[in-house]
Design a protein around this motif. Structure first.
Motif, PDB file in Angstrom:
ATOM      1  N   PHE A 101       0.844  -1.190   0.000  1.00 33.09           N
ATOM      2  CA  PHE A 101       0.000   0.000   0.000  1.00 33.09           C
ATOM      3  C   PHE A 101       0.879   1.240   0.000  1.00 33.09           C
ATOM      4  O   PHE A 101       1.950   1.252   0.610  1.00 33.09           O
ATOM      5  CB  PHE A 101      -0.911   0.016   1.236  1.00 33.09           C
ATOM      6  N   LYS A 102       0.416   2.278  -0.704  1.00 37.03           N
ATOM      7  CA  LYS A 102       1.076   3.580  -0.739  1.00 37.03           C
ATOM      8  C   LYS A 102       0.016   4.647  -0.587  1.00 37.03           C
ATOM      9  O   LYS A 102      -1.136   4.433  -0.978  1.00 37.03           O
ATOM     10  CB  LYS A 102       1.746   3.818  -2.097  1.00 37.03           C
ATOM     11  N   LEU A 103       0.418   5.794  -0.074  1.00 33.67           N
ATOM     12  CA  LEU A 103      -0.490   6.924  -0.076  1.00 33.67           C
ATOM     13  C   LEU A 103      -0.599   7.455  -1.498  1.00 33.67           C
ATOM     14  O   LEU A 103       0.373   7.433  -2.254  1.00 33.67           O
ATOM     15  CB  LEU A 103       0.012   8.016   0.868  1.00 33.67           C
ATOM     16  N   ALA A 104      -1.781   7.931  -1.849  1.00 33.09           N
ATOM     17  CA  ALA A 104      -2.048   8.343  -3.230  1.00 33.09           C
ATOM     18  C   ALA A 104      -1.094   9.430  -3.703  1.00 33.09           C
ATOM     19  O   ALA A 104      -0.683   9.429  -4.864  1.00 33.09           O
ATOM     20  CB  ALA A 104      -3.489   8.810  -3.369  1.00 33.09           C
ATOM     21  N   HIS A 105      -0.705  10.347  -2.838  1.00 30.20           N
ATOM     22  CA  HIS A 105       0.182  11.421  -3.272  1.00 30.20           C
ATOM     23  C   HIS A 105       1.606  10.948  -3.543  1.00 30.20           C
ATOM     24  O   HIS A 105       2.381  11.642  -4.183  1.00 30.20           O
ATOM     25  CB  HIS A 105       0.179  12.589  -2.281  1.00 30.20           C
ATOM     26  N   ALA A 145       0.012   9.249 -15.182  1.00 36.88           N
ATOM     27  CA  ALA A 145       0.312  10.548 -14.580  1.00 36.88           C
ATOM     28  C   ALA A 145      -0.404  10.653 -13.242  1.00 36.88           C
ATOM     29  O   ALA A 145      -1.487  10.100 -13.056  1.00 36.88           O
ATOM     30  CB  ALA A 145      -0.129  11.670 -15.502  1.00 36.88           C
ATOM     31  N   ASN A 146       0.217  11.355 -12.315  1.00 38.93           N
ATOM     32  CA  ASN A 146      -0.389  11.636 -11.018  1.00 38.93           C
ATOM     33  C   ASN A 146      -0.306  13.146 -10.811  1.00 38.93           C
ATOM     34  O   ASN A 146       0.756  13.675 -10.493  1.00 38.93           O
ATOM     35  CB  ASN A 146       0.329  10.889  -9.898  1.00 38.93           C
ATOM     36  N   VAL A 147      -1.419  13.825 -11.028  1.00 39.46           N
ATOM     37  CA  VAL A 147      -1.460  15.283 -10.914  1.00 39.46           C
ATOM     38  C   VAL A 147      -1.968  15.635  -9.521  1.00 39.46           C
ATOM     39  O   VAL A 147      -3.059  15.234  -9.130  1.00 39.46           O
ATOM     40  CB  VAL A 147      -2.379  15.891 -11.997  1.00 39.46           C
ATOM     41  N   LEU A 148      -1.153  16.390  -8.789  1.00 37.49           N
ATOM     42  CA  LEU A 148      -1.510  16.791  -7.424  1.00 37.49           C
ATOM     43  C   LEU A 148      -1.990  18.238  -7.437  1.00 37.49           C
ATOM     44  O   LEU A 148      -1.411  19.090  -8.088  1.00 37.49           O
ATOM     45  CB  LEU A 148      -0.299  16.687  -6.502  1.00 37.49           C
ATOM     46  N   SER A 149      -3.062  18.480  -6.706  1.00 37.23           N
ATOM     47  CA  SER A 149      -3.540  19.859  -6.562  1.00 37.23           C
ATOM     48  C   SER A 149      -3.128  20.374  -5.183  1.00 37.23           C
ATOM     49  O   SER A 149      -2.778  19.606  -4.298  1.00 37.23           O
ATOM     50  CB  SER A 149      -5.053  19.912  -6.721  1.00 37.23           C
ATOM     51  N   ALA A 150      -3.195  21.661  -5.022  1.00 35.40           N
ATOM     52  CA  ALA A 150      -2.846  22.277  -3.737  1.00 35.40           C
ATOM     53  C   ALA A 150      -3.848  21.838  -2.669  1.00 35.40           C
ATOM     54  O   ALA A 150      -4.980  21.451  -2.991  1.00 35.40           O
ATOM     55  CB  ALA A 150      -2.861  23.794  -3.876  1.00 35.40           C
ATOM     56  N   PRO A 151      -3.447  21.885  -1.413  1.00 34.79           N
ATOM     57  CA  PRO A 151      -4.391  21.515  -0.356  1.00 34.79           C
ATOM     58  C   PRO A 151      -5.672  22.346  -0.448  1.00 34.79           C
ATOM     59  O   PRO A 151      -5.636  23.548  -0.678  1.00 34.79           O
ATOM     60  CB  PRO A 151      -3.628  21.836   0.925  1.00 34.79           C
ATOM     61  N   ALA A 152      -6.773  21.664  -0.270  1.00 36.47           N
ATOM     62  CA  ALA A 152      -8.081  22.312  -0.385  1.00 36.47           C
ATOM     63  C   ALA A 152      -8.430  23.029   0.921  1.00 36.47           C
ATOM     64  O   ALA A 152      -7.601  23.184   1.813  1.00 36.47           O
ATOM     65  CB  ALA A 152      -9.138  21.274  -0.721  1.00 36.47           C
ATOM     66  N   LYS A 153      -9.666  23.429   1.033  1.00 31.56           N
ATOM     67  CA  LYS A 153     -10.144  24.216   2.166  1.00 31.56           C
ATOM     68  C   LYS A 153      -9.859  23.528   3.509  1.00 31.56           C
ATOM     69  O   LYS A 153      -9.526  24.177   4.488  1.00 31.56           O
ATOM     70  CB  LYS A 153     -11.638  24.449   1.987  1.00 31.56           C
ATOM     71  N   HIS A 154      -9.972  22.214   3.535  1.00 31.10           N
ATOM     72  CA  HIS A 154      -9.777  21.490   4.790  1.00 31.10           C
ATOM     73  C   HIS A 154      -8.402  20.836   4.875  1.00 31.10           C
ATOM     74  O   HIS A 154      -8.188  19.946   5.684  1.00 31.10           O
ATOM     75  CB  HIS A 154     -10.880  20.452   4.966  1.00 31.10           C
ATOM     76  N   GLY A 155      -7.470  21.254   4.022  1.00 34.64           N
ATOM     77  CA  GLY A 155      -6.090  20.850   4.163  1.00 34.64           C
ATOM     78  C   GLY A 155      -5.667  19.547   3.509  1.00 34.64           C
ATOM     79  O   GLY A 155      -4.595  19.056   3.811  1.00 34.64           O
ATOM     80  N   LEU A 199      -8.922  11.060  -6.107  1.00 32.65           N
ATOM     81  CA  LEU A 199      -9.004  10.685  -4.708  1.00 32.65           C
ATOM     82  C   LEU A 199      -8.170  11.640  -3.864  1.00 32.65           C
ATOM     83  O   LEU A 199      -7.367  12.413  -4.389  1.00 32.65           O
ATOM     84  CB  LEU A 199      -8.563   9.243  -4.494  1.00 32.65           C
ATOM     85  N   SER A 200      -8.353  11.564  -2.584  1.00 32.71           N
ATOM     86  CA  SER A 200      -7.631  12.399  -1.643  1.00 32.71           C
ATOM     87  C   SER A 200      -6.195  11.893  -1.530  1.00 32.71           C
ATOM     88  O   SER A 200      -5.935  10.690  -1.628  1.00 32.71           O
ATOM     89  CB  SER A 200      -8.319  12.345  -0.286  1.00 32.71           C
ATOM     90  N   GLY A 201      -5.252  12.800  -1.317  1.00 38.67           N
ATOM     91  CA  GLY A 201      -3.840  12.441  -1.259  1.00 38.67           C
ATOM     92  C   GLY A 201      -3.459  11.545  -0.115  1.00 38.67           C
ATOM     93  O   GLY A 201      -2.445  10.850  -0.170  1.00 38.67           O
ATOM     94  N   ASP A 202      -4.260  11.503   0.956  1.00 32.55           N
ATOM     95  CA  ASP A 202      -3.926  10.655   2.095  1.00 32.55           C
ATOM     96  C   ASP A 202      -4.637   9.305   2.067  1.00 32.55           C
ATOM     97  O   ASP A 202      -4.536   8.537   3.018  1.00 32.55           O
ATOM     98  CB  ASP A 202      -4.202  11.385   3.410  1.00 32.55           C
ATOM     99  N   GLN A 203      -5.315   8.980   0.971  1.00 34.83           N
ATOM    100  CA  GLN A 203      -5.927   7.661   0.836  1.00 34.83           C
ATOM    101  C   GLN A 203      -4.874   6.645   0.421  1.00 34.83           C
ATOM    102  O   GLN A 203      -3.922   6.968  -0.287  1.00 34.83           O
ATOM    103  CB  GLN A 203      -7.039   7.679  -0.216  1.00 34.83           C
ATOM    104  N   ARG A 204      -5.076   5.406   0.863  1.00 34.37           N
ATOM    105  CA  ARG A 204      -4.142   4.335   0.512  1.00 34.37           C
ATOM    106  C   ARG A 204      -4.554   3.702  -0.812  1.00 34.37           C
ATOM    107  O   ARG A 204      -5.730   3.499  -1.078  1.00 34.37           O
ATOM    108  CB  ARG A 204      -4.091   3.298   1.613  1.00 34.37           C
ATOM    109  N   VAL A 205      -3.540   3.372  -1.608  1.00 30.38           N
ATOM    110  CA  VAL A 205      -3.744   2.752  -2.916  1.00 30.38           C
ATOM    111  C   VAL A 205      -3.080   1.381  -2.891  1.00 30.38           C
ATOM    112  O   VAL A 205      -1.969   1.231  -2.379  1.00 30.38           O
ATOM    113  CB  VAL A 205      -3.115   3.634  -4.024  1.00 30.38           C
ATOM    114  N   LYS A 206      -3.756   0.366  -3.457  1.00 28.90           N
ATOM    115  CA  LYS A 206      -3.204  -0.986  -3.514  1.00 28.90           C
ATOM    116  C   LYS A 206      -2.210  -1.103  -4.665  1.00 28.90           C
ATOM    117  O   LYS A 206      -2.510  -0.705  -5.781  1.00 28.90           O
ATOM    118  CB  LYS A 206      -4.307  -2.006  -3.789  1.00 28.90           C
ATOM    119  N   LEU A 207      -1.055  -1.685  -4.390  1.00 28.01           N
ATOM    120  CA  LEU A 207      -0.068  -2.015  -5.409  1.00 28.01           C
ATOM    121  C   LEU A 207       0.120  -3.529  -5.387  1.00 28.01           C
ATOM    122  O   LEU A 207       0.654  -4.071  -4.414  1.00 28.01           O
ATOM    123  CB  LEU A 207       1.270  -1.331  -5.140  1.00 28.01           C
ATOM    124  N   PRO A 208      -0.330  -4.241  -6.427  1.00 26.96           N
ATOM    125  CA  PRO A 208      -0.205  -5.701  -6.417  1.00 26.96           C
ATOM    126  C   PRO A 208       1.233  -6.139  -6.670  1.00 26.96           C
ATOM    127  O   PRO A 208       2.040  -5.395  -7.231  1.00 26.96           O
ATOM    128  CB  PRO A 208      -1.108  -6.133  -7.578  1.00 26.96           C
TER     129      PRO A 208
END
Length: 143
Positions: free
Chosen positions: A6-10, A29-39, A60-69
């Motif tokens: 598992f890895k964090l999405a960001h 590609a993994n495009v990251l946006s700036a932190p939103a209103k709630h960080g 998805l949110s940057g702190d969500q976990r992503v499965k890597l098989p």
């Protein structure tokens, strides 16, 4: 039995293989946006399905976990291919398999057919396997 990391999405990088929507896909590609209103950083993953090559997008949110098989790439010596696309291959221990199939309408099928007509060279096929998915990914000329 499949194993996952598992890895964090960001922190997912290009060319990582991930599981999204129950499909195995490669990150284009993994495009990251700036932190939103709630960080929280937002991630926009552009993905390409490994088996079909179809592209899709997943947000998805940057702190969500992503499965890597766990991914294995195994090379087999190519012995023969029948009219239906079933390959006869041999591993490094000398054991033969005949259960791998290449779809006849694909470019890989045509490439293998042309290679088999040229009997001067020795060929290997690269087999991709992850989770319950196993398919021929590429053809390599050895000599």
């Amino acid at each position: 039995m499949s194993t996952f990391n598992f890895k964090l999405a960001h922190s997912v990088k290009n060319r990582d293989v991930v599981v999204m929507k129950d499909r195995i896909a490669k990150v284009v590609a993994n495009v990251l946006s700036a932190p939103a209103k709630h960080g929280h950083t937002k991630c926009n993953l552009m993905l390409e399905e490994v088996a079909t090559g179809r592209r899709f997008e997943h947000k998805l949110s940057g702190d969500q976990r992503v499965k890597l098989p766990e991914v294995k790439l195994v090379q087999y010596a190519l012995i023969a291919m029948d009219d239906e696309g079933f390959l006869t291959v041999m591993d490094s221990r000398g054991e033969e398999r005949s259960d791998l199939r290449v779809e006849p309408e694909t470019q890989l099928y045509a490439k293998i057919g042309e290679a088999m007509a040229d009997s001067d060279n020795y060929f290997e096929v690269v087999v991709f396997s992850a989770m319950d998915l196993e398919f021929v990914a590429d053809l390599k000329v050895v000599r």
